[in-house]
Design a protein around this motif. Sequence first.
Motif, PDB file in Angstrom:
ATOM      1  N   UNK A  37       7.040  33.285 -34.858  1.00 44.33           N
ATOM      2  CA  UNK A  37       6.039  32.396 -35.461  1.00 44.33           C
ATOM      3  C   UNK A  37       6.520  30.958 -35.325  1.00 44.33           C
ATOM      4  N   UNK A  38       5.679  30.119 -34.757  1.00 46.21           N
ATOM      5  CA  UNK A  38       6.009  28.712 -34.549  1.00 46.21           C
ATOM      6  C   UNK A  38       5.640  27.905 -35.800  1.00 46.21           C
ATOM      7  N   UNK A  39       6.636  27.516 -36.582  1.00 46.20           N
ATOM      8  CA  UNK A  39       6.367  26.721 -37.781  1.00 46.20           C
ATOM      9  C   UNK A  39       6.070  25.270 -37.426  1.00 46.20           C
ATOM     10  N   UNK A  40       6.822  24.734 -36.475  1.00 40.22           N
ATOM     11  CA  UNK A  40       6.531  23.395 -35.959  1.00 40.22           C
ATOM     12  C   UNK A  40       7.069  23.304 -34.535  1.00 40.22           C
ATOM     13  N   UNK A  41       6.535  22.331 -33.776  1.00 38.57           N
ATOM     14  CA  UNK A  41       6.969  22.170 -32.400  1.00 38.57           C
ATOM     15  C   UNK A  41       5.969  22.741 -31.415  1.00 38.57           C
ATOM     16  N   UNK A  42       6.432  23.006 -30.187  1.00 36.28           N
ATOM     17  CA  UNK A  42       5.569  23.567 -29.143  1.00 36.28           C
ATOM     18  C   UNK A  42       6.428  24.244 -28.083  1.00 36.28           C
ATOM     19  N   UNK A  43       5.813  25.165 -27.349  1.00 39.55           N
ATOM     20  CA  UNK A  43       6.497  25.820 -26.224  1.00 39.55           C
ATOM     21  C   UNK A  43       5.477  26.249 -25.192  1.00 39.55           C
ATOM     22  N   UNK A  44       5.991  26.677 -24.045  1.00 33.97           N
ATOM     23  CA  UNK A  44       5.125  27.205 -22.997  1.00 33.97           C
ATOM     24  C   UNK A  44       5.583  28.615 -22.650  1.00 33.97           C
ATOM     25  N   UNK A  45       4.626  29.447 -22.255  1.00 30.90           N
ATOM     26  CA  UNK A  45       4.897  30.795 -21.779  1.00 30.90           C
ATOM     27  C   UNK A  45       4.497  30.828 -20.307  1.00 30.90           C
ATOM     28  N   UNK A  46       5.409  31.260 -19.446  1.00 29.41           N
ATOM     29  CA  UNK A  46       5.148  31.139 -18.008  1.00 29.41           C
ATOM     30  C   UNK A  46       5.663  32.329 -17.215  1.00 29.41           C
ATOM     31  N   UNK A  47       5.076  32.483 -16.034  1.00 28.53           N
ATOM     32  CA  UNK A  47       5.542  33.427 -15.018  1.00 28.53           C
ATOM     33  C   UNK A  47       6.144  32.623 -13.877  1.00 28.53           C
ATOM     34  N   UNK A  48       7.165  33.180 -13.227  1.00 31.93           N
ATOM     35  CA  UNK A  48       7.813  32.507 -12.100  1.00 31.93           C
ATOM     36  C   UNK A  48       7.772  33.419 -10.879  1.00 31.93           C
ATOM     37  N   UNK A  49       7.349  32.872  -9.742  1.00 31.08           N
ATOM     38  CA  UNK A  49       7.295  33.634  -8.498  1.00 31.08           C
ATOM     39  C   UNK A  49       8.694  33.745  -7.900  1.00 31.08           C
ATOM     40  N   UNK A  50       8.912  34.672  -6.957  1.00 27.86           N
ATOM     41  CA  UNK A  50      10.220  34.763  -6.293  1.00 27.86           C
ATOM     42  C   UNK A  50      10.632  33.463  -5.610  1.00 27.86           C
ATOM     43  N   UNK A  51       9.643  32.632  -5.236  1.00 32.42           N
ATOM     44  CA  UNK A  51       9.939  31.342  -4.592  1.00 32.42           C
ATOM     45  C   UNK A  51      10.223  30.248  -5.605  1.00 32.42           C
ATOM     46  N   UNK A  52      10.089  30.566  -6.901  1.00 32.36           N
ATOM     47  CA  UNK A  52      10.385  29.589  -7.938  1.00 32.36           C
ATOM     48  C   UNK A  52       9.187  28.820  -8.460  1.00 32.36           C
ATOM     49  N   UNK A  53       8.008  29.111  -7.978  1.00 33.63           N
ATOM     50  CA  UNK A  53       6.813  28.412  -8.472  1.00 33.63           C
ATOM     51  C   UNK A  53       6.414  28.967  -9.835  1.00 33.63           C
ATOM     52  N   UNK A  54       6.055  28.059 -10.747  1.00 29.66           N
ATOM     53  CA  UNK A  54       5.717  28.451 -12.109  1.00 29.66           C
ATOM     54  C   UNK A  54       4.208  28.465 -12.323  1.00 29.66           C
ATOM     55  N   UNK A  55       3.748  29.460 -13.093  1.00 31.71           N
ATOM     56  CA  UNK A  55       2.372  29.486 -13.578  1.00 31.71           C
ATOM     57  C   UNK A  55       2.437  29.555 -15.096  1.00 31.71           C
ATOM     58  N   UNK A  56       2.052  28.473 -15.754  1.00 28.28           N
ATOM     59  CA  UNK A  56       2.045  28.472 -17.215  1.00 28.28           C
ATOM     60  C   UNK A  56       0.858  29.305 -17.696  1.00 28.28           C
ATOM     61  N   UNK A  57       1.131  30.307 -18.511  1.00 25.69           N
ATOM     62  CA  UNK A  57       0.077  31.177 -19.027  1.00 25.69           C
ATOM     63  C   UNK A  57      -0.590  30.572 -20.255  1.00 25.69           C
ATOM     64  N   UNK A  58       0.207  29.903 -21.086  1.00 24.34           N
ATOM     65  CA  UNK A  58      -0.358  29.231 -22.252  1.00 24.34           C
ATOM     66  C   UNK A  58       0.669  28.320 -22.895  1.00 24.34           C
ATOM     67  N   UNK A  59       0.167  27.343 -23.632  1.00 25.85           N
ATOM     68  CA  UNK A  59       0.984  26.481 -24.468  1.00 25.85           C
ATOM     69  C   UNK A  59       0.741  26.872 -25.918  1.00 25.85           C
ATOM     70  N   UNK A  60       1.803  26.848 -26.731  1.00 28.86           N
ATOM     71  CA  UNK A  60       1.679  27.195 -28.136  1.00 28.86           C
ATOM     72  C   UNK A  60       2.094  26.026 -29.004  1.00 28.86           C
ATOM     73  N   UNK A  61       1.394  25.864 -30.128  1.00 25.19           N
ATOM     74  CA  UNK A  61       1.698  24.826 -31.096  1.00 25.19           C
ATOM     75  C   UNK A  61       1.998  25.464 -32.455  1.00 25.19           C
ATOM     76  N   UNK A  62       2.262  24.615 -33.433  1.00 25.76           N
ATOM     77  CA  UNK A  62       2.566  25.083 -34.784  1.00 25.76           C
ATOM     78  C   UNK A  62       1.439  25.979 -35.308  1.00 25.76           C
ATOM     79  N   UNK A  63       1.850  27.046 -36.015  1.00 22.07           N
ATOM     80  CA  UNK A  63       0.891  27.943 -36.628  1.00 22.07           C
ATOM     81  C   UNK A  63       0.541  29.162 -35.798  1.00 22.07           C
ATOM     82  N   UNK A  64       1.159  29.309 -34.617  1.00 24.95           N
ATOM     83  CA  UNK A  64       0.833  30.437 -33.745  1.00 24.95           C
ATOM     84  C   UNK A  64       1.971  31.444 -33.683  1.00 24.95           C
ATOM     85  N   UNK A  65       1.607  32.711 -33.509  1.00 25.57           N
ATOM     86  CA  UNK A  65       2.598  33.762 -33.285  1.00 25.57           C
ATOM     87  C   UNK A  65       2.633  34.076 -31.792  1.00 25.57           C
TER      88      UNK A  65
END
Length: 207
Positions: A37-65
């Motif tokens: 549970x994110x009380x404060x702050x933010x983060x990103x959830x991502x997938x990474x390809x074998x070549x190192x390219x990132x795909x961000x699936x979502x950003x999370x902010x305070x109040x989210x599980x």
Amino acid sequence: MDWITRLFHSVKECRLESVPPDAVVFWEGDTETNLYYMQYGSLKVLKTSPEGREQVLRFLDAGEIFNEIGVFVKRANPATAIVLEESGIWLLPRQALEDVLLAHLRTALQIMESMADRFISLVALTADLSLRTVEARFAKLLLEQAEGDVIERRRWTNQTEMASHLGTVPDVLSRVIRELTKVGIIEMDKQYIRILNREELTKRAMM
């Protein structure tokens, strides 16, 4: 106090950790047994390809599980979670969570609703990547994130992070931003992104 906050403050096995920017909460491939549970702050959830390219699936902010699926399925996590700014994150171990869910049916239903929302978001992301241009995806992101007609520039709103979320590269996104700025649809500075012509931006978003 909403149900998520009550849950994480009421279970004695929960603990609150202060996590610095760029720290990894869990890696793709880890078997992770906590609900977070994110009380404060933010983060990103991502997938990474074998070549190192990132795909961000979502950003999370305070109040989210997050990690709702990982805490239940007992298999390798399908994504990586990385903190974007100083964050306070509660950890609820799987066994304690199971005890809560067995005792409180309403909490179980609320977590199921949260998981359903995440699934819908991933379906929408898949559709956007397949059916919308980069310009349309960017316009849709601005419309979804704006409070009124303003988006505060936080760490996730730099061009590298937004490009990763939109399934493109910074150079392509930069060209899109220049075009939307040139024709007077948006304007950007170091603090904010402002929508100047919502009607036209909605058309560009293919909505």
